[in-house]
Design an enzyme around this catalytic site. Structure first.
Site, PDB file in Angstrom:
ATOM      1  N   LYS A  13      19.824  22.014  11.570  1.00  0.00           N
ATOM      2  CA  LYS A  13      20.233  23.097  12.490  1.00  0.00           C
ATOM      3  C   LYS A  13      19.045  23.979  12.851  1.00  0.00           C
ATOM      4  O   LYS A  13      18.834  24.306  14.012  1.00  0.00           O
ATOM      5  CB  LYS A  13      21.321  23.990  11.853  1.00  0.00           C
ATOM      6  N   ARG A  88      29.900  30.790   9.157  1.00  0.00           N
ATOM      7  CA  ARG A  88      30.031  29.801   8.077  1.00  0.00           C
ATOM      8  C   ARG A  88      31.423  29.824   7.462  1.00  0.00           C
ATOM      9  O   ARG A  88      31.699  29.023   6.570  1.00  0.00           O
ATOM     10  CB  ARG A  88      29.014  30.126   6.992  1.00  0.00           C
ATOM     11  N   ARG A 160      12.308  26.076  -1.198  1.00  0.00           N
ATOM     12  CA  ARG A 160      13.341  27.114  -1.307  1.00  0.00           C
ATOM     13  C   ARG A 160      14.045  26.989  -2.651  1.00  0.00           C
ATOM     14  O   ARG A 160      14.400  25.879  -3.044  1.00  0.00           O
ATOM     15  CB  ARG A 160      14.346  26.959  -0.161  1.00  0.00           C
TER      16      ARG A 160
HETATM   17  P1  ADP Z   1      19.218  23.302   8.253  1.00  0.00           P
HETATM   18  O1  ADP Z   1      18.693  24.427   9.100  1.00  0.00           O
HETATM   19  O2  ADP Z   1      20.418  22.628   8.857  1.00  0.00           O
HETATM   20  O3  ADP Z   1      19.429  23.678   6.823  1.00  0.00           O
HETATM   21  P2  ADP Z   1      16.519  22.194   8.571  1.00  0.00           P
HETATM   22  O4  ADP Z   1      16.294  22.282  10.051  1.00  0.00           O
HETATM   23  O5  ADP Z   1      15.800  23.162   7.706  1.00  0.00           O
HETATM   24  O6  ADP Z   1      18.108  22.167   8.241  1.00  0.00           O
HETATM   25  O7  ADP Z   1      16.162  20.687   8.140  1.00  0.00           O
HETATM   26  C1  ADP Z   1      16.267  20.283   6.762  1.00  0.00           C
HETATM   27  C2  ADP Z   1      15.093  19.354   6.414  1.00  0.00           C
HETATM   28  O8  ADP Z   1      15.213  18.123   7.118  1.00  0.00           O
HETATM   29  C3  ADP Z   1      13.725  19.940   6.796  1.00  0.00           C
HETATM   30  O9  ADP Z   1      12.788  19.554   5.818  1.00  0.00           O
HETATM   31  C4  ADP Z   1      13.424  19.299   8.156  1.00  0.00           C
HETATM   32  O10 ADP Z   1      12.023  19.195   8.392  1.00  0.00           O
HETATM   33  C5  ADP Z   1      14.090  17.931   8.017  1.00  0.00           C
HETATM   34  N1  ADP Z   1      14.667  17.435   9.275  1.00  0.00           N
HETATM   35  C6  ADP Z   1      15.252  18.173  10.266  1.00  0.00           C
HETATM   36  N2  ADP Z   1      15.703  17.368  11.264  1.00  0.00           N
HETATM   37  C7  ADP Z   1      15.410  16.093  10.872  1.00  0.00           C
HETATM   38  C8  ADP Z   1      15.621  14.790  11.461  1.00  0.00           C
HETATM   39  N3  ADP Z   1      16.246  14.644  12.648  1.00  0.00           N
HETATM   40  N4  ADP Z   1      15.177  13.708  10.772  1.00  0.00           N
HETATM   41  C9  ADP Z   1      14.571  13.851   9.569  1.00  0.00           C
HETATM   42  N5  ADP Z   1      14.325  15.033   8.962  1.00  0.00           N
HETATM   43  C10 ADP Z   1      14.759  16.140   9.597  1.00  0.00           C
HETATM   44  P1  AMP Z   2      20.552  28.723   5.305  1.00  0.00           P
HETATM   45  O1  AMP Z   2      19.151  29.189   5.469  1.00  0.00           O
HETATM   46  O2  AMP Z   2      21.344  28.786   6.593  1.00  0.00           O
HETATM   47  O3  AMP Z   2      20.650  27.362   4.638  1.00  0.00           O
HETATM   48  O4  AMP Z   2      21.284  29.760   4.330  1.00  0.00           O
HETATM   49  C1  AMP Z   2      20.838  29.935   3.000  1.00  0.00           C
HETATM   50  C2  AMP Z   2      21.891  30.696   2.206  1.00  0.00           C
HETATM   51  O5  AMP Z   2      22.058  32.021   2.768  1.00  0.00           O
HETATM   52  C3  AMP Z   2      23.283  30.101   2.168  1.00  0.00           C
HETATM   53  O6  AMP Z   2      23.433  29.087   1.193  1.00  0.00           O
HETATM   54  C4  AMP Z   2      24.135  31.346   1.866  1.00  0.00           C
HETATM   55  O7  AMP Z   2      24.048  31.715   0.502  1.00  0.00           O
HETATM   56  C5  AMP Z   2      23.419  32.428   2.687  1.00  0.00           C
HETATM   57  N1  AMP Z   2      23.976  32.524   4.057  1.00  0.00           N
HETATM   58  C6  AMP Z   2      23.326  32.252   5.221  1.00  0.00           C
HETATM   59  N2  AMP Z   2      24.132  32.447   6.267  1.00  0.00           N
HETATM   60  C7  AMP Z   2      25.336  32.819   5.762  1.00  0.00           C
HETATM   61  C8  AMP Z   2      26.601  33.138   6.341  1.00  0.00           C
HETATM   62  N3  AMP Z   2      26.809  33.096   7.669  1.00  0.00           N
HETATM   63  N4  AMP Z   2      27.614  33.493   5.513  1.00  0.00           N
HETATM   64  C9  AMP Z   2      27.428  33.552   4.178  1.00  0.00           C
HETATM   65  N5  AMP Z   2      26.282  33.247   3.561  1.00  0.00           N
HETATM   66  C10 AMP Z   2      25.232  32.880   4.347  1.00  0.00           C
END
Ligand code: ADP
Ligand code: AMP
Length: 213
Positions: A13, A88, A160
Site C-alpha cells: 500500500k 482500518r 521496523r
Molecule cells: P504496506 O504499506 O502495505 O505495509 P509496503 O509498501 O511497505 O507495504 O511494502 C512491504 C514490503 O514489500 C516493502 O519491503 C516493499 O519494498 C515490498 N514491496 C512492495 N510492493 C511490492 C511488489 N509489488 N513486489 C515485491 N515487493 C514489494
Molecule cells: P502501518 O505503517 O500502516 O503498517 O501501521 C503500523 C501500525 O500502526 C499498525 O500495526 C497499527 O498498530 C498502527 N496503525 C496505523 N494506522 C492505524 C489505524 N488506521 N488504526 C489503528 N492503528 C493504526
C-alpha cells in the site's frame, strides 16, 4: 481525488500510495508514518501508540480518528489525498464517510492491493525503512543502491520493530478480523477496485493508473 488504499500489512500500500501521490500531486497520508514520527519525537501520542504497535495491535479508534481528522484540516488536503493504512476498522470507515458527507464530499475509490498471506511474510521480513524520510525498500524485491542506506535521503535504514515474524502473524490476524471487512464495506458503497498485488511494483502501479484513468 480522494483515494483509500486497502490490503494486508506489507501488501505494498505504502509503495503504491507514494507513486500515486507523486503522479497525481496529492498528499500521501499514512497513519502508520504519523504514529512512527510521533514515537521518534517522543510525544504523548507516540508513547500511547507504541504500546499497541509493538504488539501488532491497532491503535484505538479514538486516538487514530483524532489524529487523522486533524491532518485533514491542513491546506494540502484541499487537493485530495491518498490514504494509506486508514481506515482500518469499520468504525473508522464510517467516521470518514460521515466527515466527508458533512462537507458534501465523498471518496473516489478504494483500491484493494491483493496479496496472499504466504507472500506477506517474506515481504515484511525483507522490508527496510528509512525513519528520516519514510522511504521503503526490500532487500530482494526493491534493494537500495548502497546496502542499508536510503537512496532518497542517505539516511540509515532500519527494520521496523513490528516486522518481527511473531508480530507479523499477529498483524495478519488483526487484519483479517478488523480490516478485511472494509472490502465488503466499500463494495457496498460501490467504489471498490482490486489489483493483483503479487505483480512487480511497476505493473501494480500500471493497474492502478488504469483504474484512475
Ligand atoms: P504496506 O504499506 O502495505 O505495509 P509496503 O509498501 O511497505 O507495504 O511494502 C512491504 C514490503 O514489500 C516493502 O519491503 C516493499 O519494498 C515490498 N514491496 C512492495 N510492493 C511490492 C511488489 N509489488 N513486489 C515485491 N515487493 C514489494
Ligand atoms: P502501518 O505503517 O500502516 O503498517 O501501521 C503500523 C501500525 O500502526 C499498525 O500495526 C497499527 O498498530 C498502527 N496503525 C496505523 N494506522 C492505524 C489505524 N488506521 N488504526 C489503528 N492503528 C493504526
Amino acid at each position: 481525488m480522494k483515494i483509500v488504499m486497502l490490503g494486508a500489512p506489507g501488501a505494498g500500500k505504502g509503495t503504491q500510495a507514494k507513486m500515486i501521490a507523486a503522479a497525481y500531486e496529492i498528499p500521501h497520508i499514512s497513519t502508520g508514518d504519523i504514529f512512527r514520527a510521533n514515537i521518534k519525537n517522543g510525544t504523548e501520542l507516540g508513547k500511547k501508540a507504541k504500546t499497541y504497535m509493538d504488539q501488532g495491535l491497532l491503535v484505538p479508534d479514538e486516538l487514530t480518528l483524532a489524529l487523522i481528522m486533524d491532518r485533514f484540516t491542513e491546506p494540502d488536503c484541499e487537493k485530495g489525498y491518498v490514504l494509506d493504512g486508514f481506515p482500518r476498522t469499520i468504525a473508522q470507515a464510517e467516521a470518514l464517510t460521515e466527515a466527508l458527507r458533512e462537507t458534501g464530499d465523498s471518496l473516489d475509490c478504494a483500491i484493494d492491493v491483493e496479496v496472499p498471506d504466504e507472500d506477506i511474510v517474506s515481504r515484511m521480513s525483507g522490508r527496510r525503512a528509512c525513519l528520516a524520510c519514510g522511504g521503503t525498500y526490500h532487500i530482494v524485491f526493491n534493494p537500495t543502491k548502497k546496502e542499508g542506506i536510503c537512496d532518497a535521503c542517505g539516511g540509515a535504514l532500519s527494520i521496523r520493530p513490528d516486522d518481527m515474524p511473531e508480530t507479523v502473524q499477529k498483524r495478519l490476524q488483526v487484519y483479517h478480523e478488523q480490516t478485511q471487512p472494509l472490502i465488503d464495506y466499500y463494495k457496498r458503497e460501490g467504489i471498490l477496485k482490486s489489483v493483483d498485488g503479487t505483480q512487480e511494483v511497476g505493473k501494480v502501479f500500471a493497474s492502478i493508473q488504469a483504474i484512475l484513468a
